[in-house]
Design a protein around this motif. Structure first.
Motif, PDB file in Angstrom:
ATOM      1  N   PHE A  10      69.898  37.374  52.462  1.00 33.58           N
ATOM      2  CA  PHE A  10      69.249  36.628  51.386  1.00 33.58           C
ATOM      3  C   PHE A  10      70.231  35.809  50.552  1.00 33.58           C
ATOM      4  O   PHE A  10      70.314  35.980  49.336  1.00 33.58           O
ATOM      5  CB  PHE A  10      68.498  37.591  50.462  1.00 33.58           C
ATOM      6  N   PRO A  11      70.967  34.890  51.124  1.00 33.74           N
ATOM      7  CA  PRO A  11      71.819  34.047  50.285  1.00 33.74           C
ATOM      8  C   PRO A  11      70.967  33.067  49.487  1.00 33.74           C
ATOM      9  O   PRO A  11      69.818  32.786  49.851  1.00 33.74           O
ATOM     10  CB  PRO A  11      72.686  33.314  51.305  1.00 33.74           C
ATOM     11  N   PRO A  12      71.499  32.517  48.421  1.00 31.86           N
ATOM     12  CA  PRO A  12      70.704  31.604  47.574  1.00 31.86           C
ATOM     13  C   PRO A  12      70.197  30.378  48.319  1.00 31.86           C
ATOM     14  O   PRO A  12      69.176  29.798  47.942  1.00 31.86           O
ATOM     15  CB  PRO A  12      71.686  31.216  46.465  1.00 31.86           C
ATOM     16  N   THR A  13      70.881  29.958  49.374  1.00 31.10           N
ATOM     17  CA  THR A  13      70.451  28.745  50.090  1.00 31.10           C
ATOM     18  C   THR A  13      69.138  28.933  50.814  1.00 31.10           C
ATOM     19  O   THR A  13      68.489  27.962  51.201  1.00 31.10           O
ATOM     20  CB  THR A  13      71.525  28.347  51.117  1.00 31.10           C
ATOM     21  N   ASN A  14      68.706  30.175  51.060  1.00 30.85           N
ATOM     22  CA  ASN A  14      67.489  30.449  51.821  1.00 30.85           C
ATOM     23  C   ASN A  14      66.249  30.521  50.948  1.00 30.85           C
ATOM     24  O   ASN A  14      65.169  30.771  51.455  1.00 30.85           O
ATOM     25  CB  ASN A  14      67.594  31.795  52.547  1.00 30.85           C
ATOM     26  N   ARG A  15      66.379  30.318  49.641  1.00 27.34           N
ATOM     27  CA  ARG A  15      65.271  30.626  48.749  1.00 27.34           C
ATOM     28  C   ARG A  15      65.099  29.524  47.715  1.00 27.34           C
ATOM     29  O   ARG A  15      66.046  28.839  47.346  1.00 27.34           O
ATOM     30  CB  ARG A  15      65.517  31.967  48.063  1.00 27.34           C
ATOM     31  N   GLN A  16      63.831  29.374  47.258  1.00 29.37           N
ATOM     32  CA  GLN A  16      63.506  28.335  46.282  1.00 29.37           C
ATOM     33  C   GLN A  16      62.482  28.875  45.294  1.00 29.37           C
ATOM     34  O   GLN A  16      61.412  29.343  45.689  1.00 29.37           O
ATOM     35  CB  GLN A  16      62.922  27.108  46.984  1.00 29.37           C
ATOM     36  N   ILE A  17      62.803  28.818  44.000  1.00 25.82           N
ATOM     37  CA  ILE A  17      61.868  29.224  42.949  1.00 25.82           C
ATOM     38  C   ILE A  17      60.938  28.043  42.657  1.00 25.82           C
ATOM     39  O   ILE A  17      61.365  26.888  42.641  1.00 25.82           O
ATOM     40  CB  ILE A  17      62.629  29.657  41.684  1.00 25.82           C
ATOM     41  N   PHE A  18      59.648  28.348  42.448  1.00 24.23           N
ATOM     42  CA  PHE A  18      58.685  27.287  42.162  1.00 24.23           C
ATOM     43  C   PHE A  18      57.714  27.778  41.106  1.00 24.23           C
ATOM     44  O   PHE A  18      57.560  28.981  40.877  1.00 24.23           O
ATOM     45  CB  PHE A  18      57.927  26.879  43.441  1.00 24.23           C
ATOM     46  N   ASP A  19      57.016  26.814  40.478  1.00 22.76           N
ATOM     47  CA  ASP A  19      56.041  27.131  39.448  1.00 22.76           C
ATOM     48  C   ASP A  19      54.695  27.494  40.088  1.00 22.76           C
ATOM     49  O   ASP A  19      54.511  27.360  41.298  1.00 22.76           O
ATOM     50  CB  ASP A  19      55.855  25.940  38.501  1.00 22.76           C
ATOM     51  N   ALA A  20      53.761  27.915  39.257  1.00 25.24           N
ATOM     52  CA  ALA A  20      52.413  28.226  39.752  1.00 25.24           C
ATOM     53  C   ALA A  20      51.767  26.964  40.293  1.00 25.24           C
ATOM     54  O   ALA A  20      52.026  25.857  39.826  1.00 25.24           O
ATOM     55  CB  ALA A  20      51.581  28.816  38.626  1.00 25.24           C
ATOM     56  N   GLY A  21      50.907  27.123  41.312  1.00 25.57           N
ATOM     57  CA  GLY A  21      50.196  25.981  41.877  1.00 25.57           C
ATOM     58  C   GLY A  21      49.951  26.156  43.366  1.00 25.57           C
ATOM     59  O   GLY A  21      50.275  27.182  43.968  1.00 25.57           O
ATOM     60  N   MET A  22      49.341  25.115  43.993  1.00 25.07           N
ATOM     61  CA  MET A  22      49.088  25.077  45.429  1.00 25.07           C
ATOM     62  C   MET A  22      50.200  24.258  46.092  1.00 25.07           C
ATOM     63  O   MET A  22      50.513  23.148  45.664  1.00 25.07           O
ATOM     64  CB  MET A  22      47.732  24.442  45.721  1.00 25.07           C
ATOM     65  N   TYR A  23      50.781  24.823  47.184  1.00 27.01           N
ATOM     66  CA  TYR A  23      51.930  24.195  47.829  1.00 27.01           C
ATOM     67  C   TYR A  23      51.743  24.146  49.340  1.00 27.01           C
ATOM     68  O   TYR A  23      50.956  24.897  49.929  1.00 27.01           O
ATOM     69  CB  TYR A  23      53.209  24.979  47.527  1.00 27.01           C
ATOM     70  N   GLU A  24      52.504  23.243  49.956  1.00 27.09           N
ATOM     71  CA  GLU A  24      52.648  23.229  51.411  1.00 27.09           C
ATOM     72  C   GLU A  24      54.128  23.136  51.745  1.00 27.09           C
ATOM     73  O   GLU A  24      54.854  22.339  51.151  1.00 27.09           O
ATOM     74  CB  GLU A  24      51.927  22.035  52.035  1.00 27.09           C
ATOM     75  N   VAL A  25      54.564  23.972  52.681  1.00 29.70           N
ATOM     76  CA  VAL A  25      55.940  23.902  53.172  1.00 29.70           C
ATOM     77  C   VAL A  25      55.881  23.546  54.652  1.00 29.70           C
ATOM     78  O   VAL A  25      55.097  24.104  55.419  1.00 29.70           O
ATOM     79  CB  VAL A  25      56.709  25.225  52.945  1.00 29.70           C
ATOM     80  N   SER A  26      56.686  22.560  55.075  1.00 28.05           N
ATOM     81  CA  SER A  26      56.734  22.145  56.473  1.00 28.05           C
ATOM     82  C   SER A  26      58.182  22.075  56.927  1.00 28.05           C
ATOM     83  O   SER A  26      59.091  21.841  56.120  1.00 28.05           O
ATOM     84  CB  SER A  26      56.040  20.795  56.662  1.00 28.05           C
ATOM     85  N   PHE A  27      58.387  22.262  58.229  1.00 28.35           N
ATOM     86  CA  PHE A  27      59.732  22.251  58.799  1.00 28.35           C
ATOM     87  C   PHE A  27      59.603  22.301  60.308  1.00 28.35           C
ATOM     88  O   PHE A  27      58.495  22.442  60.853  1.00 28.35           O
ATOM     89  CB  PHE A  27      60.543  23.458  58.302  1.00 28.35           C
ATOM     90  N   ARG A  28      60.701  22.158  61.003  1.00 25.24           N
ATOM     91  CA  ARG A  28      60.712  22.432  62.432  1.00 25.24           C
ATOM     92  C   ARG A  28      61.842  23.385  62.727  1.00 25.24           C
ATOM     93  O   ARG A  28      62.866  23.402  62.018  1.00 25.24           O
ATOM     94  CB  ARG A  28      60.810  21.158  63.274  1.00 25.24           C
ATOM     95  N   ALA A  29      61.659  24.190  63.787  1.00 30.01           N
ATOM     96  CA  ALA A  29      62.628  25.258  64.047  1.00 30.01           C
ATOM     97  C   ALA A  29      62.645  25.595  65.531  1.00 30.01           C
ATOM     98  O   ALA A  29      61.702  25.309  66.266  1.00 30.01           O
ATOM     99  CB  ALA A  29      62.273  26.499  63.231  1.00 30.01           C
ATOM    100  N   LYS A  30      63.738  26.236  65.948  1.00 30.56           N
ATOM    101  CA  LYS A  30      63.843  26.762  67.310  1.00 30.56           C
ATOM    102  C   LYS A  30      64.851  27.895  67.319  1.00 30.56           C
ATOM    103  O   LYS A  30      65.642  28.064  66.378  1.00 30.56           O
ATOM    104  CB  LYS A  30      64.257  25.672  68.298  1.00 30.56           C
ATOM    105  N   SER A  31      64.824  28.683  68.408  1.00 24.83           N
ATOM    106  CA  SER A  31      65.768  29.785  68.582  1.00 24.83           C
ATOM    107  C   SER A  31      65.967  30.017  70.068  1.00 24.83           C
ATOM    108  O   SER A  31      65.003  30.233  70.808  1.00 24.83           O
ATOM    109  CB  SER A  31      65.237  31.064  67.916  1.00 24.83           C
ATOM    110  N   ALA A  32      67.210  29.987  70.516  1.00 28.33           N
ATOM    111  CA  ALA A  32      67.495  30.199  71.942  1.00 28.33           C
ATOM    112  C   ALA A  32      67.096  31.595  72.390  1.00 28.33           C
ATOM    113  O   ALA A  32      66.738  31.810  73.554  1.00 28.33           O
ATOM    114  CB  ALA A  32      68.987  29.958  72.214  1.00 28.33           C
ATOM    115  N   SER A  33      67.122  32.545  71.484  1.00 23.02           N
ATOM    116  CA  SER A  33      66.772  33.930  71.829  1.00 23.02           C
ATOM    117  C   SER A  33      65.337  34.276  71.465  1.00 23.02           C
ATOM    118  O   SER A  33      64.958  35.448  71.499  1.00 23.02           O
ATOM    119  CB  SER A  33      67.722  34.896  71.117  1.00 23.02           C
ATOM    120  N   SER A  34      64.538  33.256  71.080  1.00 20.94           N
ATOM    121  CA  SER A  34      63.150  33.476  70.659  1.00 20.94           C
ATOM    122  C   SER A  34      63.063  34.476  69.515  1.00 20.94           C
ATOM    123  O   SER A  34      62.231  35.385  69.505  1.00 20.94           O
ATOM    124  CB  SER A  34      62.289  33.947  71.840  1.00 20.94           C
TER     125      SER A  34
END
Length: 583
Positions: free
Chosen positions: A455-479
């Protein structure tokens, strides 16, 4: 008197059974017995010859006769096969079923086994078809199975008024269904053809005379060596009548080594509602999803509409010819190509051209298959490796490209070589409107390679109350498993099993209080890669928080309504009037 009438009816019924069908107690297990019964039933006016539920090995062909229905006990129960060796020890080239110059015949509920593995020398020989019908008027073949034919599974010559439906053809040495020499008024419906060693799934060809009034509908054709469905051939001569009134509709085609659907020298035809997935693994001339050619004459009025064509074959590098187009049109006039969906063509999606050929004909005096009046409208064309629509530079007129959606082409969306006035191009959608992404509320790194553990700080984001959408793309060679969640896991807690290919992900969530969004490598694999993290607010404006006094007043109004409804209504009306005055 009543008993006499009953006896007469019973006697007549027994007589009719003896004339029109095989006696139930008889067992037709030899070629001689079967042939004698067919001959007898036909001679007596016709009827059904029913074969027993067993495997019958033949030495010669069964010859069907007029007005006879040859019926088995069901697919896999009644099996007709050919002894691979003749009496003299030579290879047996005979067909299983043969019909010549007869009428009104039917075949059903039988498995035909062509014994291909024992007769390999005969594969694609041209004369050892499993079922052969010549000069037959009135034919029905239904609910049969044909396996391991050495040549065509079902072959027709000069056959008229026939239906071939609900059959299964597997592992044919040559064409699955073959029609030739003025075969006409034929329906081929709802058959499954899976794998041919050579040639086509369904093939109506020219051999001195053209076919006409052909319907090919609702069939599934898979894994064929050449064309899945072809009407026409290379043997037409100038002045020969074209194949005509040909309909190929609502078929499913998967893995055509050369072509999905091909029309060669066809006028008045339609290719409609078909689904073609994977075509032109072999990429010689004519290998396309849909190939329409006026071979030596200018043919006309063939429509290509509402088909779906998708290419997912893996590309083969260093091919001698360029990769083939989805739709290829040459030597044609007065065509509508409309309502089709074409995706991922290795070349142009639709290519209209005056192709070269050796020689000269009255319609093509310069050795080019000219074209005119080709209208391309209302198609959706995505991800063409080259152009979406391509017209070559040959002089022509009456062509149009309009109201198409053509996106993500590797070359020009619409390419008109030479004089651009030959083709009217209008009202096409050629670019995608990308909505403004808005502010990215993810203020930490948007890419990780790899995602840090724990859990380093770079992996996390504080946000205010509300409705949100998070999008990204990802992959893993080991699934590996990626865990995406907020502290209040009732709002968002996604466990994503990644793949070795990049994939896009998007998740929405709602939080009534400030919270924290986290990405976590659940398997601690150290090989999760993430790109393009984007966090945004959705759902419009945030709800307005009411003052405490207003909340209390509303609550008192609810209590008043529970005990004194009329007074509560009066108070509500007064409040509404006050609000209107304030507005």
């Amino acid at each position: 008197m009543k008993h006499l009438i009953t006896w007469v009816i019973l006697t007549m019924s027994l007589y009719l059974l003896s004339v029109f069908s095989v006696h139930a107690e008889e067992s037709l297990t030899t070629l001689k017995e079967i042939q004698e019964e067919i001959d007898r039933v036909s001679r007596n006016g016709g009827g059904t010859v029913t074969l027993p539920a067993e495997t019958i090995v033949l030495s010669e062909s069964i010859r069907l006769k007029s007005n006879v229905h040859l019926k088995g006990q069901g697919v896999g129960k009644t099996v007709l096969t050919m002894n691979p060796v003749q009496v003299d020890g030579s290879l047996n080239p005979n067909k299983i079923l043969l019909a010549d110059r007869i009428s009104n015949v039917e075949v059903s509920d039988i498995t035909f086994d062509g014994a291909k593995e024992s007769r390999k020398e005969l594969i694609n020989s041209g004369f050892s078809h499993t079922m052969s019908f010549a000069y037959v008027d009135g034919l029905s073949i239904h609910d049969v199975e044909v396996v391991d034919s050495v040549d065509a599974s079902i072959a027709l010559w000069y056959v008229s008024n026939g239906t071939i439906k609900n059959n299964v053809i597997r592992d044919s040495g040559s064409n699955g269904i073959l029609g030739m020499q003025e075969t006409h008024d034929i329906e081929v419906r709802n058959n499954t053809i899976d794998h041919t060693d050579n040639q086509n799934g369904i093939f109506f060809m020219y051999q001195g005379d053209s076919t006409y009034n052909i319907l090919i509908e609702g069939n599934t054709v898979r894994n064929v060596a050449d064309y899945a469905i072809e009407v026409g051939h290379t043997t037409h001569k100038p002045g020969d009548a074209p194949h005509r009134n040909i309909t190929v509709r609502n078929n499913t085609i998967v893995n055509a080594f050369c072509t999905g659907i091909g029309f060669r020298t066809v006028s008045n035809g339609v290719i409609e509602g078909n689904t073609i997935t994977n075509y032109a693994e072999h990429n010689d001339y004519g290998c396309n999803a849909v190939f329409v050619e006026g071979r030596v004459s200018l043919n006309s009025e063939v429509d290509i509409k509402n088909n779906t064509m998708t290419q997912t074959y893996p590309k083969v590098t260093e091919q001698r010819f360029p990769y083939q187009q989805a739709v290829y049109v040459t030597g044609m006039r007065d065509m509508d190509i409309t309502g089709n969906t074409i995706q991922d063509s290795w070349n142009d999606s639709i290519y209209v051209l005056a192709s070269f050929f050796e020689g000269r004909t009255p319609d093509f005096p310069d050795g080019r298959r000219l074209y005119k009046d080709i209208r391309i409208t209302g198609n959706t064309i995505l991800n063409s490796e080259k152009s979406g629509v391509h017209f070559d530079s040959y002089p022509s007129s009456g062509n149009a490209v309009s109201n198409n959606t053509i996106l993500r082409s590797g070359g020009d969306a619409v390419l008109v070589e030479g004089d651009a006035q030959r083709v009217t191009v209008s009202d096409n959608i050629l670019t995608e409107e990308t909505p403004e992404p808005g502010e990215n509320l993810w203020t930490k790194p948007t890419s990780f390679n790899p995602l840090p553990r724990y859990f380093p700080p770079t992996n996390r984001q504080i946000f205010d109350a509300g409705m949100y959408e998070v999008s990204f793309r990802a992959k893993s060679a080991s699934s590996a498993a990626l865990n995406l969640y907020v502290q209040d896991r009732r709002k968002l807690n996604e466990n994503i099993r990644l793949t070795s290919d990049w994939k896009n992900y998007a998740f929405s969530f709602n939080s009534e209080d400030p919270d924290e969004l986290l990405f976590w490598d659940k398997d601690i694999s150290a090989d999760i890669q993430i790109e393009g993290i984007f966090l945004k607010k959705i759902g419009g404006e945030e709800p307005v928080e009411l003052p405490e006094e207003v909340v209390e007043a509303v609550e008192r109004l609810k209590q008043l309504a529970a005990s004194k409804e009329e007074e509560a209504v009066q108070v509500s009306n007064i409040l509404i009037q006050i609000i209107d005055l304030l507005d």
